[in-house]
Design an enzyme around this catalytic site. Structure first.
Site, PDB file in Angstrom:
ATOM      1  N   MET A  25      12.274  66.549  18.137  1.00  0.00           N
ATOM      2  CA  MET A  25      11.077  67.382  18.114  1.00  0.00           C
ATOM      3  C   MET A  25      10.391  67.300  19.465  1.00  0.00           C
ATOM      4  O   MET A  25       9.988  66.210  19.900  1.00  0.00           O
ATOM      5  CB  MET A  25      10.148  66.945  16.981  1.00  0.00           C
ATOM      6  N   GLN A  78      19.704  64.778  23.015  1.00  0.00           N
ATOM      7  CA  GLN A  78      19.900  66.204  22.780  1.00  0.00           C
ATOM      8  C   GLN A  78      19.701  66.978  24.074  1.00  0.00           C
ATOM      9  O   GLN A  78      18.667  66.869  24.728  1.00  0.00           O
ATOM     10  CB  GLN A  78      18.947  66.764  21.722  1.00  0.00           C
ATOM     11  N   CYS A 108      16.874  75.984  18.887  1.00  0.00           N
ATOM     12  CA  CYS A 108      15.484  76.199  19.280  1.00  0.00           C
ATOM     13  C   CYS A 108      15.228  77.684  19.525  1.00  0.00           C
ATOM     14  O   CYS A 108      15.909  78.299  20.354  1.00  0.00           O
ATOM     15  CB  CYS A 108      15.160  75.399  20.539  1.00  0.00           C
ATOM     16  N   LYS A 148      23.693  71.090  17.068  1.00  0.00           N
ATOM     17  CA  LYS A 148      22.661  71.414  16.072  1.00  0.00           C
ATOM     18  C   LYS A 148      22.350  72.896  16.175  1.00  0.00           C
ATOM     19  O   LYS A 148      21.996  73.387  17.247  1.00  0.00           O
ATOM     20  CB  LYS A 148      21.383  70.599  16.291  1.00  0.00           C
ATOM     21  N   HIS A 180      20.500  73.721  10.524  1.00  0.00           N
ATOM     22  CA  HIS A 180      19.214  74.091   9.930  1.00  0.00           C
ATOM     23  C   HIS A 180      19.465  75.328   9.080  1.00  0.00           C
ATOM     24  O   HIS A 180      19.905  76.360   9.589  1.00  0.00           O
ATOM     25  CB  HIS A 180      18.207  74.380  11.045  1.00  0.00           C
ATOM     26  N   ASN A 220      19.613  70.440   7.369  1.00  0.00           N
ATOM     27  CA  ASN A 220      18.263  70.278   7.890  1.00  0.00           C
ATOM     28  C   ASN A 220      17.430  71.479   7.441  1.00  0.00           C
ATOM     29  O   ASN A 220      17.953  72.565   7.252  1.00  0.00           O
ATOM     30  CB  ASN A 220      18.326  70.174   9.419  1.00  0.00           C
ATOM     31  N   GLY A 221      16.127  71.260   7.270  1.00  0.00           N
ATOM     32  CA  GLY A 221      15.228  72.366   6.981  1.00  0.00           C
ATOM     33  C   GLY A 221      14.556  72.276   5.623  1.00  0.00           C
ATOM     34  O   GLY A 221      15.232  72.325   4.593  1.00  0.00           O
ATOM     35  N   ARG A 249       9.588  66.939  10.513  1.00  0.00           N
ATOM     36  CA  ARG A 249       8.141  66.830  10.391  1.00  0.00           C
ATOM     37  C   ARG A 249       7.687  66.009   9.205  1.00  0.00           C
ATOM     38  O   ARG A 249       6.644  65.348   9.258  1.00  0.00           O
ATOM     39  CB  ARG A 249       7.524  68.237  10.376  1.00  0.00           C
TER      40      ARG A 249
END
Length: 353
Positions: A25, A78, A108, A148, A180, A220-221, A249
């Protein structure tokens, strides 16, 4: 710079697409955050923030971009970039600096990175991603390379487009993928909206695992806790389990959730530290940071959620937010904040007797 002999080994998981990882993040998962998270989980894979290849190659400050504690391994570097030669060069540096894995960001959605062919826009260029993966795999000798991604971008509506993307990444030699389970809209949505608005399609990630049974795949997500993530490690009807779960998060805002990870995902029955012990474990690191010219709020901002959900949790957050940035602020700020939390917990206990 770290030596590989210093790195921990955790047995079966060979890359971050297996078992459990904490998501990269931007502006959050810096070196201080990872040291804090490592007090809460010994086993989870931790990630750096995304670092662009340009920053590493031309920034003339490897310590700033690659420096980390030997205690945060297994830790993933990353990378953001698209040029195979630059990615390979940075992957080598990541390996030399003691990272446990190299991960390429293809998820992203920020327009700041799109202009430099970084992030989710690369899902529209699977051949270029495959070249980057192959170059990094050829360059590093001991550590895995992963990707990712999202499940698609913009008007990509068909599952076969995702299959083609994963096929090229797989065939290029990647060691695993973290997916994700949302599309990314490159125009019209902010990065925050891209984390919330596109619908989650968890079944697409499971279907990818079905097509690539030997390829480590993590999901993920939108997953609220490590406990909730366990559902994805079990089959769902005719669809298979995936290999790993990534949370971002949820565990950043409520970091004590990470104390569940070692037991749930690694069968580690050792007793996790309580919140007070976590705080005390951070004091020596903070003192070293302050003595080297650092500021308290650079570390304490990652600890604001430590008492989330408990009596005094808001008091803890407010006191640190109001005082940690002040000149000369030291661990006495955290000690006073904790004193207030402890008083509030005691008051509530007495009230409920």
């Amino acid at each position: 710079m770290l030596n590989h002999s210093l790195q921990k080994t955790i047995g079966q998981p060979t890359c971050s697409a297996q078992h459990f990882s904490v998501a990269p993040m931007l502006d959050w998962t810096d070196r201080h955050c990872r040291v804090f998270h490592r007090q809460l989980t010994h086993q989870a894979w931790l990630y750096s923030e995304m670092v662009t290849t340009g920053a590493i190659i031309y920034g003339d400050n490897l310590e700033r971009f690659l420096g980390h504690s030997e205690d945060d391994v297994p830790v993933v570097l990353q990378l953001g970039g698209s040029g195979p030669e630059d990615l390979a060069k940075c992957a080598v540096l990541g390996e030399e600096w003691g990272y446990s894995e190299i991960n390429l960001n293809v998820g992203c959605p920020s327009d700041r990175v799109q202009n430099n062919m970084i992030g989710a826009c690369l899902m529209g260029h699977p051949g270029l991603v495959a070249e980057g993966v192959a170059a990094m795999k050829a360059a590093v000798s001991k550590i895995p390379v992963t990707v990712k991604s999202r499940i698609g971008i913009d008007d990509q509506e068909d599952f076969e487009t995702l299959v083609d993307f994963v096929t090229q990444v797989h065939d290029a030699g990647a060691d695993g993928m973290i997916i994700h389970a949302r599309k990314a809209w490159l125009q019209g949505l902010s990065p925050k909206e891209n984390r919330e608005v596109p619908p989650l399609k968890y079944d697409w990630v499971r279907r990818i695992k079905q097509l690539f049974p030997e390829f480590p795949i993590a999901i993920n997500g939108g997953i609220a806790s490590p406990q909730d993530g366990l559902a994805f490690l079990q089959p769902d009807g005719d669809l298979p389990a995936v290999d790993g779960v990534m949370l971002g998060r949820a565990v950043y805002e409520k970091p004590y959730l990470l104390t569940e990870v070692d037991r749930l995902y690694y069968d580690d029955v050792s007793e996790p530290l309580n919140r007070e012990a976590v705080l005390e474990a951070m004091y020596p690191y903070i003192e070293r940071h302050l003595s080297s010219g650092g500021k308290l709020n650079q570390v304490s901002r990652h600890m604001l959620g430590l008492f989330a959900g408990l009596p005094g949790g808001r008091m803890w957050r407010r006191y640190i937010s109001e005082n940690a940035f002040k000149p000369g602020a030291g661990i006495e700020v955290l000690q006073e904040a904790y004193r207030r939390v402890a008083q509030e917990i005691q008051r509530m206990e007495e009230q409920n007797r």
